[in-house]
Design an enzyme around this catalytic site. Structure first.
Site, PDB file in Angstrom:
ATOM      1  N   ASP A 194     -13.418 -10.586   9.748  1.00 35.92           N
ATOM      2  CA  ASP A 194     -12.006 -10.537  10.139  1.00 35.92           C
ATOM      3  C   ASP A 194     -11.710  -9.216  10.852  1.00 35.92           C
ATOM      4  O   ASP A 194     -10.728  -8.539  10.567  1.00 35.92           O
ATOM      5  CB  ASP A 194     -11.108 -10.704   8.901  1.00 35.92           C
ATOM      6  CG  ASP A 194      -9.664 -11.036   9.284  1.00 35.92           C
ATOM      7  OD1 ASP A 194      -9.450 -11.527  10.421  1.00 35.92           O
ATOM      8  OD2 ASP A 194      -8.761 -10.796   8.465  1.00 35.92           O
ATOM      9  N   VAL A 253       0.855  -1.185   0.000  1.00 39.21           N
ATOM     10  CA  VAL A 253       0.000   0.000   0.000  1.00 39.21           C
ATOM     11  C   VAL A 253       0.897   1.244   0.000  1.00 39.21           C
ATOM     12  O   VAL A 253       1.802   1.362   0.831  1.00 39.21           O
ATOM     13  CB  VAL A 253      -0.937   0.010   1.230  1.00 39.21           C
ATOM     14  CG1 VAL A 253      -1.861   1.217   1.189  1.00 39.21           C
ATOM     15  CG2 VAL A 253      -1.757  -1.280   1.288  1.00 39.21           C
ATOM     16  N   LYS A 289      -3.430   0.711  -3.170  1.00 43.52           N
ATOM     17  CA  LYS A 289      -3.105  -0.671  -2.788  1.00 43.52           C
ATOM     18  C   LYS A 289      -2.839  -1.458  -4.067  1.00 43.52           C
ATOM     19  O   LYS A 289      -3.727  -1.568  -4.923  1.00 43.52           O
ATOM     20  CB  LYS A 289      -4.295  -1.247  -2.021  1.00 43.52           C
ATOM     21  CG  LYS A 289      -4.123  -2.662  -1.525  1.00 43.52           C
ATOM     22  CD  LYS A 289      -5.226  -2.969  -0.521  1.00 43.52           C
ATOM     23  CE  LYS A 289      -5.277  -4.405  -0.126  1.00 43.52           C
ATOM     24  NZ  LYS A 289      -6.235  -4.650   0.939  1.00 43.52           N
TER      25      LYS A 289
HETATM   26  P1  AMP Z   1      -3.800  -4.284   3.839  1.00 40.90           P
HETATM   27  O1  AMP Z   1      -3.175  -5.004   2.703  1.00 40.90           O
HETATM   28  O2  AMP Z   1      -5.109  -3.659   3.483  1.00 40.90           O
HETATM   29  O3  AMP Z   1      -3.855  -5.110   5.108  1.00 40.90           O
HETATM   30  O4  AMP Z   1      -2.834  -3.043   4.171  1.00 40.90           O
HETATM   31  C1  AMP Z   1      -1.530  -3.206   4.646  1.00 40.90           C
HETATM   32  C2  AMP Z   1      -1.136  -2.013   5.493  1.00 40.90           C
HETATM   33  O5  AMP Z   1      -1.110  -0.835   4.687  1.00 40.90           O
HETATM   34  C3  AMP Z   1      -2.146  -1.701   6.585  1.00 40.90           C
HETATM   35  O6  AMP Z   1      -1.922  -2.478   7.707  1.00 40.90           O
HETATM   36  C4  AMP Z   1      -1.891  -0.229   6.822  1.00 40.90           C
HETATM   37  O7  AMP Z   1      -0.786  -0.034   7.643  1.00 40.90           O
HETATM   38  C5  AMP Z   1      -1.574   0.289   5.437  1.00 40.90           C
HETATM   39  N1  AMP Z   1      -2.791   0.803   4.778  1.00 40.90           N
HETATM   40  C6  AMP Z   1      -3.729   0.083   4.126  1.00 40.90           C
HETATM   41  N2  AMP Z   1      -4.710   0.858   3.652  1.00 40.90           N
HETATM   42  C7  AMP Z   1      -4.413   2.115   4.043  1.00 40.90           C
HETATM   43  C8  AMP Z   1      -5.054   3.387   3.891  1.00 40.90           C
HETATM   44  N3  AMP Z   1      -6.199   3.502   3.214  1.00 40.90           N
HETATM   45  N4  AMP Z   1      -4.467   4.462   4.433  1.00 40.90           N
HETATM   46  C9  AMP Z   1      -3.310   4.339   5.113  1.00 40.90           C
HETATM   47  N5  AMP Z   1      -2.656   3.188   5.297  1.00 40.90           N
HETATM   48  C10 AMP Z   1      -3.192   2.070   4.771  1.00 40.90           C
END
Ligand code: AMP
Length: 451
Positions: free
Chosen positions: A151, A43, A58
């Site tokens: 989850d 991300v 992402k």
């Molecule tokens: P995820 O793959 O959605 O679990 O995202 C991995 C990590 O990226 C998360 O644990 C956050 O630390 C960061 N992250 C994900 N989405 C966001 C967002 N919309 N804004 C800021 N940080 C994000």
């Protein structure tokens, strides 16, 4: 925090080489820095050069997602997130794709994970209550729309720059279509420490009850700074979960202790519901009528619509395709084309009037001695071609893409003869040869926006 991640100008007199230019995706999103890693995605913080707005981008490698069997999670996450609009649910703004990756353009949560805050130590009861209220408001809203997250954990709860909660990661969430004949969900999912006991006994579970349990674990963690059920041995941990065996730390107020007990009730039948939580004294403490009403807003006409079966399936027929549809070429929940179109369906873009295309479909069906009829409403028109006994041979649907552009989707009825009719007769008739004015470009040949 400044997030202009462009290349730093070289200092005057410095011998250092200038940094390479920041990567710009799709001519629009300037990558600033990495925000975090997920199971199958990176991300990035990015700047939308069109709007000047900062977003989270992402990036999900298609190959890795497909290899790990996660394609359907991605597809489901898009299908679900595009329908959710709530102040405490992370907004999915757009979906884009390159040849190798799918990109979710997400609302930016500058405050990072709630987990990071708890990792620094337990939260005061008032702060826990504030987050918990926002969580319940979001969860209640999802449930009222037939979506179960499955989850929920602090890692999936992000914070914006005002410190407001944003529920994210709907990759494991379920929708009513997944409920079996017994009215229950059966997929084993969730994160061990947050998983409800009824998921462990594999007899099926109610998605709403399971989310309420996870909210209980989260509330416990916010208040205690550690997990209620924990053991280095997974089976021993599951045993504790199954029996609802935990102890609240001594600083827990009696009201909070009582609520946690109602949330972490191992029997789903007697576990508190979202409605019950909204009426709970600890939850309501110090909350004005208006604030309470704002949190419980999901109990609106939308809920009634859902009960009438309108909401989840509804798609406005008279709308142009949006970015989600463009990537997935989907209708409703069918986003299966995202990782490659099925062989019996083809879509192409045309600049011809819809009527001309549909008339040619009718002519071709009639010429082959088949039964043809029109279908559809304003903005979504089509032709169905049937055999003499009413069997579906093929269908054609035309949708408005933008002014003067249409997406034509043709599908066969399954079976060799039907496929032959589609490929050899119908499609050539629908597509005007490329040399003619008003010609069509097959998007199955180049389905990706250029990066
Ligand atoms: P995820 O793959 O959605 O679990 O995202 C991995 C990590 O990226 C998360 O644990 C956050 O630390 C960061 N992250 C994900 N989405 C966001 C967002 N919309 N804004 C800021 N940080 C994000």
């Amino acid at each position: 925090m400044p997030d202009s991640g462009g290349p730093a100008p070289p200092e005057s007199g410095s011998k250092e080489l200038p940094r390479p230019a920041a990567k710009v995706l799709f001519g629009r999103f300037k990558l600033v820095r990495l925000l975090g890693f997920g199971a199958s995605a990176r991300v990035y913080l990015a700047r939308d050069l069109h709007s000047g707005r900062s977003v989270a981008l992402k990036a999900i490698p298609k190959g890795r997602a497909a290899k790990n069997g996660l394609s359907h999670n991605v597809v489901r996450e898009i299908a679900i997130m595009r329908r959710l609009r709530h102040p405490h649910i992370l907004r999915l703004l757009e979906v884009l794709a390159s040849r190798s990756k799918i990109y979710f353009v997400l609302e930016l949560a500058r405050g990072g994970e709630l987990f990071a805050q708890v990792a620094r130590g337990r939260l005061p009861e008032d702060i826990s209550r504030r987050y918990f209220r926002q969580l319940i408001s979001a969860v209640g809203y999802c449930h009222s729309r037939g979506v179960f997250h499955r989850d929920l954990k602090p890692e999936n709860l992000l914070l914006d720059d005002a410190g407001n909660l944003k529920v994210s990661d709907f990759g494991l969430s379920a929708v009513p279509e997944q409920i079996r004949g017994d009215g229950l969900l059966h997929t084993l999912c969730g994160t061990p420490a947050y998983v409800a006991p009824e998921i462990l006994d594999r007899k099926g579970y109610d998605g709403a009850k399971v989310d309420v349990w996870s909210c209980g674990v989260i509330l416990y963690v916010l208040n205690a700074g550690y997990l209620p059920f924990n053991d280095p041995n997974l089976m021993a941990m599951y045993r504790k979960i199954y029996r609802g065996e935990y102890r609240c730390p001594k600083w827990t107020s009696p009201e909070l202790r009582r609520l946690i007990g109602r949330l972490l009730d191992p029997k789903p039948e007697s576990r508190i519901t979202v409605d019950g939580i909204l009426r709970d004294p600890w939850f309501k403490k110090g909350l004005g009528e208006e604030e309470w009403a704002a949190l419980a807003k999901f109990h609106s006409a939308e809920t009634a619509d859902l009960e009438n079966g309108k909401l989840w399936k509804s798609e406005e027929p008279d709308r142009a395709l949006n970015a989600f549809d463009l990537i997935s070429f989907s209708s409703g929940l069918d986003l299966s084309g995202l990782f490659g179109p099925p062989s019996n369906r083809e879509r192409f873009v045309s600049a011809e009037p819809a009527e001309a295309i549909l008339a040619r479909a009718e002519d071709m069906g009639a010429k082959e001695g088949l039964v043809v009829r029109r279908k559809g409403e304003k903005g979504l028109a089509g032709v169905v071609v049937e055999g003499q006994i009413g069997n579906l041979v093929a269908s054609v649907v035309v949708r408005r893409l933008a002014d003067g552009l249409l997406v034509v989707e043709a599908e066969d009825g399954g079976g060799a003869a039907e496929m032959f009719f589609l490929k050899e007769k119908l499609l050539p008739a629908l597509k005007v040869p490329a040399t003619e004015p008003g010609s069509s470009a097959s998007v199955t040949d180049r389905p990706h926006p250029v990066s």
